[in-house]
Design a protein around this motif. Structure first.
Motif, short mmCIF file in Angstrom:
data_model
loop_
_atom_site.label_atom_id
_atom_site.label_comp_id
_atom_site.label_asym_id
_atom_site.label_seq_id
_atom_site.Cartn_x
_atom_site.Cartn_y
_atom_site.Cartn_z
N LEU A 2 0.86 -1.18 0.00
CA LEU A 2 0.00 0.00 0.00
C LEU A 2 0.89 1.23 0.00
O LEU A 2 1.74 1.39 0.88
CB LEU A 2 -0.91 0.00 1.24
N ALA A 3 0.74 2.06 -1.00
CA ALA A 3 1.47 3.33 -1.10
C ALA A 3 2.98 3.14 -0.95
O ALA A 3 3.65 3.91 -0.29
CB ALA A 3 0.94 4.31 -0.07
N GLY A 4 3.51 2.07 -1.55
CA GLY A 4 4.95 1.85 -1.54
C GLY A 4 5.49 1.20 -0.29
O GLY A 4 6.70 1.19 -0.07
N ASN A 5 4.64 0.65 0.56
CA ASN A 5 5.06 -0.02 1.79
C ASN A 5 4.48 -1.43 1.84
O ASN A 5 3.45 -1.71 1.22
CB ASN A 5 4.61 0.77 3.02
N TYR A 7 3.07 -4.61 4.36
CA TYR A 7 2.51 -4.86 5.68
C TYR A 7 2.40 -6.37 5.85
O TYR A 7 1.94 -7.08 4.96
CB TYR A 7 1.14 -4.19 5.81
N HIS A 22 -7.91 1.17 4.64
CA HIS A 22 -7.38 2.36 5.29
C HIS A 22 -8.47 3.42 5.25
O HIS A 22 -8.92 3.81 4.18
CB HIS A 22 -6.12 2.87 4.60
N ASP A 27 -4.54 6.55 11.41
CA ASP A 27 -3.12 6.26 11.24
C ASP A 27 -2.84 4.76 11.29
O ASP A 27 -1.71 4.34 11.54
CB ASP A 27 -2.28 7.01 12.29
N VAL A 29 -3.74 0.78 9.34
CA VAL A 29 -4.19 0.07 8.15
C VAL A 29 -4.57 -1.34 8.61
O VAL A 29 -3.90 -1.92 9.46
CB VAL A 29 -3.11 0.07 7.05
N LEU A 44 0.24 3.05 10.00
CA LEU A 44 0.43 3.46 8.61
C LEU A 44 1.81 4.07 8.44
O LEU A 44 2.18 5.01 9.15
CB LEU A 44 -0.65 4.47 8.22
N PRO A 46 4.78 6.14 6.29
CA PRO A 46 4.72 7.27 5.37
C PRO A 46 4.66 6.80 3.91
O PRO A 46 5.32 5.84 3.53
CB PRO A 46 6.03 8.02 5.63
N ARG A 47 3.85 7.46 3.12
CA ARG A 47 3.67 7.09 1.71
C ARG A 47 5.01 7.05 0.98
O ARG A 47 5.80 7.96 1.06
CB ARG A 47 2.75 8.10 1.05
N GLY A 48 5.25 5.92 0.27
CA GLY A 48 6.45 5.77 -0.54
C GLY A 48 7.73 5.53 0.24
O GLY A 48 8.81 5.62 -0.32
#
Length: 118
Positions: A2-5, A7, A22, A27, A29, A44, A46-48
Motif C-alpha cells: 500500500l502506497a509503496g510499503n 505490511y 485504510h 493512522d 491500516v 500506517l 509514510p507514503r512511498g
C-alpha cells in the motif's frame, strides 16, 4: 503493498489474497480476508517510504552483524583467487570416456525378434 510499503500478515498466510483497508484520517491500516475478517492491523507508514511493517519484533537470531575479521580475510582470499584464476577455471574434464560409451550404445544391435508361436 500500500502506497509503496509492505505490511505483514500472520504466519501461514503469505501469498493469500487479502484486502487492505485504510480509512481517511486514521493512522492504522487493516489487512482483511475476502470475507472481511481483519487478520492484522498496523500503523500506517509514510507514503512511498518502502518500509516493511510488522507487528512482531525481528527474529533475534537473524540480527545483521558486520562481518568478522576472519570473514573479511576469507573474502579477500577468494577475490585474489578469482583474480589469479580459480581452481575451477583450471580443471579440465575429459569427456572421451563418456563419448566412447555413448558411441557403443548407438551401435548396439537390436534384440532378436521372438518368434510368435501360434
Amino acid at each position: 503493498m500500500l502506497a509503496g510499503n509492505f505490511y505483514s500478515v500472520p504466519p501461514g498466510l503469505p501469498g493469500a489474497r487479502v484486502g487492505v483497508i485504510h480509512r481517511l484520517g486514521e493512522d492504522t491500516v487493516s489487512i482483511a480476508t475476502a470475507s472481511r475478517a481483519v487478520i492484522a492491523r498496523h500503523r500506517l507508514a509514510p507514503r512511498g517510504a518502502g518500509q516493511t511493517v510488522s507487528d512482531r519484533a525481528p527474529c533475534k537470531s537473524k540480527v545483521r552483524r558486520p562481518p568478522s575479521e576472519a570473514a573479511l580475510a576469507e573474502a579477500e582470499r577468494l577475490r585474489e583467487q578469482r583474480a589469479t584464476g580459480s581452481t575451477a577455471e583450471r580443471v579440465v574434464i575429459d569427456l572421451s570416456h563418456y563419448a566412447a560409451v555413448a558411441d557403443r550404445l548407438r551401435h548396439v544391435p537390436p534384440p532378436e525378434e521372438e518368434e510368435n508361436e501360434e
